[in-house]
Design a protein around this motif. Structure first.
Motif, PDB file in Angstrom:
ATOM      1  N   ALA A  68     -12.774 -81.432  60.827  1.00 23.54           N
ATOM      2  CA  ALA A  68     -12.463 -82.564  59.966  1.00 23.54           C
ATOM      3  C   ALA A  68     -11.313 -82.241  59.022  1.00 23.54           C
ATOM      4  O   ALA A  68     -10.493 -83.094  58.709  1.00 23.54           O
ATOM      5  N   LEU A  69     -11.258 -80.988  58.581  1.00 21.15           N
ATOM      6  CA  LEU A  69     -10.167 -80.574  57.689  1.00 21.15           C
ATOM      7  C   LEU A  69      -8.827 -80.838  58.369  1.00 21.15           C
ATOM      8  O   LEU A  69      -7.908 -81.401  57.780  1.00 21.15           O
ATOM      9  N   PHE A  70      -8.739 -80.453  59.654  1.00 25.09           N
ATOM     10  CA  PHE A  70      -7.477 -80.647  60.358  1.00 25.09           C
ATOM     11  C   PHE A  70      -7.226 -82.126  60.641  1.00 25.09           C
ATOM     12  O   PHE A  70      -6.104 -82.601  60.530  1.00 25.09           O
ATOM     13  N   GLY A  71      -8.285 -82.854  60.998  1.00 24.37           N
ATOM     14  CA  GLY A  71      -8.119 -84.283  61.256  1.00 24.37           C
ATOM     15  C   GLY A  71      -7.651 -85.022  60.018  1.00 24.37           C
ATOM     16  O   GLY A  71      -6.747 -85.856  60.074  1.00 24.37           O
ATOM     17  N   ARG A  72      -8.258 -84.703  58.885  1.00 21.61           N
ATOM     18  CA  ARG A  72      -7.953 -85.406  57.636  1.00 21.61           C
ATOM     19  C   ARG A  72      -6.590 -85.005  57.065  1.00 21.61           C
ATOM     20  O   ARG A  72      -5.768 -85.852  56.752  1.00 21.61           O
ATOM     21  N   VAL A  73      -6.397 -83.692  56.896  1.00 19.43           N
ATOM     22  CA  VAL A  73      -5.159 -83.231  56.258  1.00 19.43           C
ATOM     23  C   VAL A  73      -3.980 -83.433  57.206  1.00 19.43           C
ATOM     24  O   VAL A  73      -2.962 -84.020  56.847  1.00 19.43           O
ATOM     25  N   GLY A  74      -4.143 -82.981  58.466  1.00 16.92           N
ATOM     26  CA  GLY A  74      -3.061 -83.133  59.439  1.00 16.92           C
ATOM     27  C   GLY A  74      -2.752 -84.596  59.683  1.00 16.92           C
ATOM     28  O   GLY A  74      -1.599 -85.028  59.645  1.00 16.92           O
ATOM     29  N   GLY A  75      -3.811 -85.384  59.897  1.00 16.75           N
ATOM     30  CA  GLY A  75      -3.624 -86.817  60.139  1.00 16.75           C
ATOM     31  C   GLY A  75      -2.991 -87.503  58.950  1.00 16.75           C
ATOM     32  O   GLY A  75      -2.115 -88.359  59.097  1.00 16.75           O
ATOM     33  N   GLY A  76      -3.422 -87.121  57.743  1.00 18.51           N
ATOM     34  CA  GLY A  76      -2.875 -87.739  56.532  1.00 18.51           C
ATOM     35  C   GLY A  76      -1.398 -87.448  56.358  1.00 18.51           C
ATOM     36  O   GLY A  76      -0.617 -88.330  55.992  1.00 18.51           O
ATOM     37  N   ILE A  77      -1.012 -86.209  56.641  1.00 20.20           N
ATOM     38  CA  ILE A  77       0.416 -85.854  56.508  1.00 20.20           C
ATOM     39  C   ILE A  77       1.224 -86.606  57.569  1.00 20.20           C
ATOM     40  O   ILE A  77       2.289 -87.164  57.295  1.00 20.20           O
ATOM     41  N   TYR A  78       0.684 -86.667  58.788  1.00 17.26           N
ATOM     42  CA  TYR A  78       1.382 -87.340  59.894  1.00 17.26           C
ATOM     43  C   TYR A  78       1.643 -88.806  59.545  1.00 17.26           C
ATOM     44  O   TYR A  78       2.766 -89.299  59.588  1.00 17.26           O
ATOM     45  N   THR A  79       0.576 -89.508  59.190  1.00 18.19           N
ATOM     46  CA  THR A  79       0.700 -90.956  59.023  1.00 18.19           C
ATOM     47  C   THR A  79       1.554 -91.309  57.813  1.00 18.19           C
ATOM     48  O   THR A  79       2.356 -92.235  57.847  1.00 18.19           O
ATOM     49  N   LYS A  80       1.419 -90.528  56.730  1.00 18.35           N
ATOM     50  CA  LYS A  80       2.140 -90.925  55.516  1.00 18.35           C
ATOM     51  C   LYS A  80       3.608 -90.544  55.547  1.00 18.35           C
ATOM     52  O   LYS A  80       4.431 -91.221  54.949  1.00 18.35           O
ATOM     53  N   ALA A  81       3.956 -89.462  56.255  1.00 18.77           N
ATOM     54  CA  ALA A  81       5.381 -89.115  56.390  1.00 18.77           C
ATOM     55  C   ALA A  81       6.102 -90.273  57.075  1.00 18.77           C
ATOM     56  O   ALA A  81       7.170 -90.720  56.641  1.00 18.77           O
ATOM     57  N   ALA A  82       5.473 -90.786  58.139  1.00 20.27           N
ATOM     58  CA  ALA A  82       6.088 -91.882  58.891  1.00 20.27           C
ATOM     59  C   ALA A  82       6.119 -93.157  58.054  1.00 20.27           C
ATOM     60  O   ALA A  82       7.123 -93.873  58.008  1.00 20.27           O
TER      61      ALA A  82
END
Length: 607
Positions: free
Chosen positions: A78-92
């Protein structure tokens, strides 16, 4: 994610027939995630317990200590899903908004914008995979915390397997209740008007909570012995009756509903808080930021009282086991909570597809109405995730203290206090890392989007297509690379503190991180959600007040877009990721507790 991706286009097509059909398509595909998560998590946990029973036979304490690894595994991913996903979506998202809407004045989700594909993919990555893995972590951990405490209570010593599985029975009852609740949204009532969407989604929460209360009563009555004892730190075991546990679960369930509704009040543009934020855009971005931050801080008050009451009642009735089942109570309607949450990104992407496919503005208006409701429900989902994280990590804390053989945690001892103050600092350090990561990734995204607008001939006229792949690559690379430092902070800290300073300092650290993390998480999510909906309020122009703030492109609208852009990393990256910080540190400490108790505290041993 796969079904959500299919559903995006299907929702857009259904929107041609009317808003009701589109709502059903989005809602049903959102509920796939809710039911899959609840059922899958439960099934695998049950199978794991039965497999481990073959090896451990009657030694239940060791059995359920081993099962805690299930929660650790769920939360690490979940750490990777949340942090990684959050960085991915918000950068875009930030990159697409800043260049597209503010500089070039092209609408949101316009296919000429090079970052638009990365933005739409990011919604699935962050909101669906991230949210799902986060709540799965909560679910796994609260079950594990309850099982660990039960294994050293009378359930475990008398080998009563039915009562031992009480936490699993609550969750399975939840699945049945949520199935019935879902029918109310899709089959019993037909949605015909745009203004019926949000009430229908909010009704889901009330119906599921009311039905679940009856369901819990049934489970408690059938599964629990009339009286039993629960392990109590250092003192004599506490005698508990079956109806005590009913109140523990119910208080968690209703606290969840209160948190959900408070979040909705502070983030929906139907109420005064968000309208005040929108109104402050008249005088520019600075006042918008000030009002938004104030709203976020204020929105912490009621949820914290709700959590406090839930903790006091459940602890008074059944000590730490009570808190663990209260967390499960809050998560018991998880299938409905996730359905209304995943509905948000699906309807958001449906709007993106309508815009890119050049469909008529009627369809875009319908998908926007679905999306505005989805934004609020996504905020409700985040509220649930944060509230449950607080209860879960407190339950894990109780399980940790009992595994580490501590009789009490004394705040006045220097060992504990240094842990406390450092623990309270960790959420700030973690947020700093995640915010900076989004900022850095967004910076390279903005530069790439600008470069394409300036160098690709005929891009603004729509003759040539932009290079979407480069933008997707920027987001992907950033999320994978930038995820490591915050992840390492969460995973390494408990190990270092436990080995060097010992179990007491670690207990202080966990308490500090819990207390400060919950506040930042709630305020960050709600601030971001309010800014986003203030912008949508101005864009929709549904009331006289909203129209006075101007159409898209007015100064007030530009100020609102800036607020929304600042709020993006708050509400989708650092806010929700903090749940995982507080849970993961607690569950990791629980898994390693016997080791720390035997070999930890090296620095204090030297003296």
């Amino acid at each position: 994610m796969k079904i959500a991706t299919y559903a995006n286009a299907r929702t857009t097509l259904e929107a041609r027939k009317g808003v009701g059909k589109a709502f059903i398509a989005a809602f049903r595909s959102g509920s796939v995630m809710g039911f899959l998560l609840a059922a899958d998590g439960l099934l695998v946990l049950y199978i794991a317990i039965n497999l481990f029973k073959i090896y451990y036979k009657t030694e239940w304490e060791g059995l359920f200590e081993a099962i805690t690894g299930y929660g650790l595994g769920g939360s690490s991913v979940a750490l990777f899903g949340r942090v990684g996903g959050g960085i991915y979506t918000k950068a875009a998202d930030v990159g697409a908004d800043l260049v597209g809407k503010v500089e070039r004045n092209i609408p949101e989700d316009d296919p000429r914008n090079p970052a638009v594909i990365a933005d739409n993919v990011g919604d699935n990555v962050g909101d669906i995979a991230g949210m799902g893995s986060d709540l799965f972590g909560s679910f796994a951990e609260s079950s594990c915390a309850a099982l660990v405490v039960a294994s050293i209570s009378s359930f475990g010593t008398s080998h009563d397997f039915t009562a031992m599985c009480f936490p699993l029975l609550i969750s399975s009852m939840g699945i049945v209740v949520c199935l019935i609740t879902t029918l109310f949204a899709t089959d019993f009532y037909e949605i015909k008007e745009v203004n019926q969407i949000e009430p229908a989604l909010k009704r889901q929460l009330i119906i599921s909570t009311a039905l679940m209360t009856l369901g819990i009563l049934l489970v408690c009555f059938l599964a629990l012995p009339s009286s039993f004892t629960i392990y109590n730190l250092g003192s004599t075991p506490k005698v508990v009756k079956w109806w005590h546990l009913f109140f523990c679960v119910a208080v968690g369930l209703w606290a969840g509903l209160i948190i959900g509704y408070t979040t909705e009040y502070f983030t929906s543009n139907a109420y005064s808080p968000v309208q005040d934020v929108a109104d402050s855009c008249r005088t520019g971005a600075a006042t918008n930021i000030i009002f938004g931050l104030a709203l976020g801080y204020k929105s912490v008050i009621i949820p914290i009282f709700a959590i406090a009451v839930a903790i006091y009642v459940s602890f008074a009735l059944a000590v730490f086991y009570g808190i663990a089942v209260a967390a499960l109570g809050m998560l018991s309607t998880i299938a409905t909570g996730l359905a209304i949450d995943a509905y948000g990104p699906i309807s958001d992407n449906a709007g993106g597809i309508a815009e890119m496919a050049g469909m008529s503005h009627h369809i875009r208006e319908r998908t926007d109405a679905l999306d505005a409701a989805g934004n609020t429900t996504a905020a409700i989902g985040k509220g649930f995730a944060i509230g449950s994280a607080a209860l879960v990590s407190l339950a894990l804390f109780g399980a940790y203290v009992s595994r580490a053989s501590l009789t009490s945690v004394d705040v006045l001892s220097a060992k504990v206090f240094i842990g406390l103050i450092v623990g309270a600092m960790l959420p700030y350090w973690f947020s700093a890392m995640t915010m900076k990561s989004v900022g850095k990734a967004a910076l390279s995204m903005v530069e790439e989007v600008r470069r394409q607008f300036n160098t690709i001939p005929g891009l603004m006229e729509g003759i040539n297509n932009p290079d979407y792949a480069t933008c997707v690559k920027i987001s992907t690379d950033a999320s994978i690379k930038e995820m490591i430092p915050p992840g390492a902070l969460v995973m390494v800290t408990p190990l270092v503190v436990g080995i060097l300073f010992g179990v007491e300092t670690l207990a202080g650290l966990l308490a500090g991180a819990l207390v400060s993390g919950v506040q930042i998480a709630i305020s960050a999510s709600n601030t971001g959600g309010a800014w986003d909906n203030a912008k949508k309020y101005i864009e929709a122009g549904a009331s006289e007040h909203a129209r006075s703030l101007g159409p898209k492109g007015s100064d007030a609208h530009k100020a609102a877009v800036i607020g929304d852009t600042v709020g993006d990393p708050l509400k989708d990256t650092s806010g929700p990721s903090l749940n995982i910080l507080i849970k993961l540190m607690a569950v990791e400490s629980l898994v390693f507790a016997p080791f720390f108790a035997a070999h930890g505290g090296l620095l204090f041993k030297i003296g």
